[in-house]
Structures are given as C-alpha cells and as structure tokens.
Scaffold this motif. Sequence first.
Motif, mmCIF file in Angstrom:
data_model
loop_
_atom_site.group_PDB
_atom_site.id
_atom_site.type_symbol
_atom_site.label_atom_id
_atom_site.label_comp_id
_atom_site.label_asym_id
_atom_site.label_seq_id
_atom_site.Cartn_x
_atom_site.Cartn_y
_atom_site.Cartn_z
ATOM 1 N N PRO A 103 1.626 3.450 5.803
ATOM 2 C CA PRO A 103 0.479 2.593 5.481
ATOM 3 C C PRO A 103 0.839 1.388 4.618
ATOM 4 O O PRO A 103 0.356 0.280 4.871
ATOM 5 N N TYR A 124 -1.730 11.634 0.089
ATOM 6 C CA TYR A 124 -1.642 10.225 0.483
ATOM 7 C C TYR A 124 -1.716 10.035 1.999
ATOM 8 O O TYR A 124 -2.546 9.279 2.505
ATOM 9 N N TYR A 179 -5.897 -0.488 -3.243
ATOM 10 C CA TYR A 179 -6.428 0.865 -3.026
ATOM 11 C C TYR A 179 -5.344 1.780 -2.463
ATOM 12 O O TYR A 179 -5.242 2.958 -2.860
ATOM 13 N N ASP A 180 -4.524 1.259 -1.563
ATOM 14 C CA ASP A 180 -3.416 2.025 -1.002
ATOM 15 C C ASP A 180 -2.465 2.480 -2.099
ATOM 16 O O ASP A 180 -2.026 3.642 -2.121
ATOM 17 N N VAL A 204 -7.365 -4.043 -0.428
ATOM 18 C CA VAL A 204 -7.014 -2.865 0.367
ATOM 19 C C VAL A 204 -5.641 -2.334 -0.045
ATOM 20 O O VAL A 204 -5.436 -1.124 -0.195
ATOM 21 N N VAL A 258 -4.083 5.288 -4.199
ATOM 22 C CA VAL A 258 -4.001 6.602 -3.555
ATOM 23 C C VAL A 258 -2.582 7.151 -3.652
ATOM 24 O O VAL A 258 -2.379 8.336 -3.931
ATOM 25 N N LEU A 310 -10.044 -0.223 7.423
ATOM 26 C CA LEU A 310 -10.040 -1.070 6.227
ATOM 27 C C LEU A 310 -9.678 -2.509 6.574
ATOM 28 O O LEU A 310 -10.278 -3.454 6.061
ATOM 29 N N VAL A 312 -7.960 5.163 9.228
ATOM 30 C CA VAL A 312 -8.512 4.627 7.974
ATOM 31 C C VAL A 312 -7.925 3.253 7.688
ATOM 32 O O VAL A 312 -8.651 2.325 7.309
ATOM 33 N N CYS A 313 -6.619 3.104 7.877
ATOM 34 C CA CYS A 313 -5.949 1.818 7.629
ATOM 35 C C CYS A 313 -6.517 0.730 8.542
ATOM 36 O O CYS A 313 -6.816 -0.386 8.087
ATOM 37 N N MET A 359 -4.765 8.163 3.811
ATOM 38 C CA MET A 359 -4.458 6.868 4.431
ATOM 39 C C MET A 359 -3.963 7.060 5.869
ATOM 40 O O MET A 359 -2.877 6.628 6.246
ATOM 41 N N LYS A 360 -4.774 7.724 6.686
ATOM 42 C CA LYS A 360 -4.447 7.890 8.105
ATOM 43 C C LYS A 360 -4.525 6.540 8.813
ATOM 44 O O LYS A 360 -5.115 5.589 8.313
#
Length: 310
Positions: free
Chosen positions: A56, A130, A118-119, A115, A122, A142, A138-139, A134-135
Amino acid sequence: MRNHTLVDEFILLGIPQTEGLETVLFVIFLFIYSFTLFGNLLIFIAIISSSTLHTPMYFFLGLLSIFDMSFPSVTCPKMLLYLSGHSHTISYKGCVAQLFFYNFLGSSEGCLYSVMSYDRFVAICHPLRYMLIMKLGVCVSLVMVAGLVGCLHATILTSLTFKLIYCGPNHVDYFFCDIPEVLPLACTDSFLARKVSSINVGFLALMLLFSVCVSYVHIGIAILRIHSAEGRQKAFSTCSAHLTAILCAYGPVIIIYLQGTPNPLLGTVVQILNNIVSPMLNSLIYSLRNKEVKRSLKRVFHSVVLAVRK
C-alpha cells in the motif's frame, strides 16, 4: 457561457518582474521540469518492476509520482513556450482547461498526502493489522475519494470563474490562468466568485492539513511509546520521507498566509515552488531517503545498461 463570451483568447504576461531574464528562466525551468519528469518516471518504473514494492505504501507513492509528473505539466510547457520567444496567447478553452486541471491535480494531490498520512498511521499504530486494514480495495477506494474531492473542488472553482462574462481586457498578469488573475478581467461582478473561491480553497487546505496533523500526532505518540532507540528510529524512518514532502508542499503556502500584507513577488515565488520545484523535490526525497526504492532503482539502471549493451 459561450454565447456571452466575447474574449476568445487570453495573453499571459509571464512571471512578474522578470523582464529580460527570459532565456535564463527558460534554461532553469526546462532543467527542473525535465528532471521532474525523469525522476518521477524512474520511481514509478521502479515500483512497478519490483515485487517487493507492491505494498500500500508504494502504491500511493507510485500515484504521487504520476501526480508530480502531471501537475507541473499543466503550466510548465506553455510557460517554456513563451519564455523561448513564442506566442504568449492561450485560447479561452485552453485557459479553462488549465485552471480546471491545476485545481483538480493540486487538490487531489493534497488529498493523497492525507491518505498517505493515514497509511503511515495504520502502519505505525496498528502494525499487526496493517495489511488487513489497508487492503487493495480500501486503497483504491481512498484514491477514488481523493480524485472525486479534487474533481468537485475544481469544477466549483472553474464554473464560478468562467460563468462570468469576459468581454474586455484579456491580459493575464501572470504565467498561467489562475483565479486571482483571471477574475479581475471579468466584465460582470466577480465578488461572489472571489469569496466562494477563497473560502473553498482555504477550507479544503485547512481540512487536509488538519487530517495530516492528526495522523502524525498519533504516530508521534506511538513512536514515543517504543522502548528501544532502534525501534523508534526504524518507525520514524518509514515516515520521514513523506513528512519531508508534506513540509515542502505546505510550508510555502503557510508562509503566504502568515505574512502581514500581501506581497505579489513572494506569492509568485511560492507558486513556482509549488508548481515546479516541489514535484521535483519529491522524486529526490523518496529516492534518497528510501533504501528499498534505491535498490529497485539500481536494478532498473542495471537492466537498462544491459539492454543498451545488447
């Protein structure tokens, strides 16, 4: 809008207070722009070609490289064209497109910084979950939200600016079609457009900066709770490049807002830093401060050298 618009082209007067320096500026900006495209393209290729970078964090970094190639391309080619002695004119539709994509890419990149913050939050605060949080879906979601926010922001500003009638002067006293320089040319009252544009830009910038600060406050607290110095150093190193890029992006803007009285020259310098210099710095920051990116870049260079020898 088209039925009432008498102006069919605008004339960009260029960078204020730089008369006689066109050749020097052309060489400087051509070098910076070329380095920006080359550096960010290398980072993008390095991320795509290395399976170890398919995470991610590097997914977002690859998108940032695309933005950093696209954002200066909105204004720099036209600026280089008239600095080299060619026409200063830009069509009405070209001015609309320049203003739209400048705001779309600029605001989308600002959202991408949030974003990425946020990554990192996490990764530092919830390391065991993690990859679950953050699959890929989801990425992608976002990033899509960031693009939608940027598109909405740019659409509002562009619509407000060009729903006005332009029927008189067409000399834009700047190096690209920016809202503060275009609105004074309108033949109708532009007060509402000025107010809404100022509020919109200010609100979005503050919200994005606030989200970044919230993420890094939590990251800072989490790092301080790590007992070993080595662990703290490792955690901080994963955020340092991103934090440096954010400071390069937001620092000049903060300086502008903190100044007492508006300074046109300082404002122009900040715009140039944001438009041309910051995208170049990002490629340097992430290539010099990230060991994995450097290793991947070496492999890319090695592959290129072998291909050339063959």
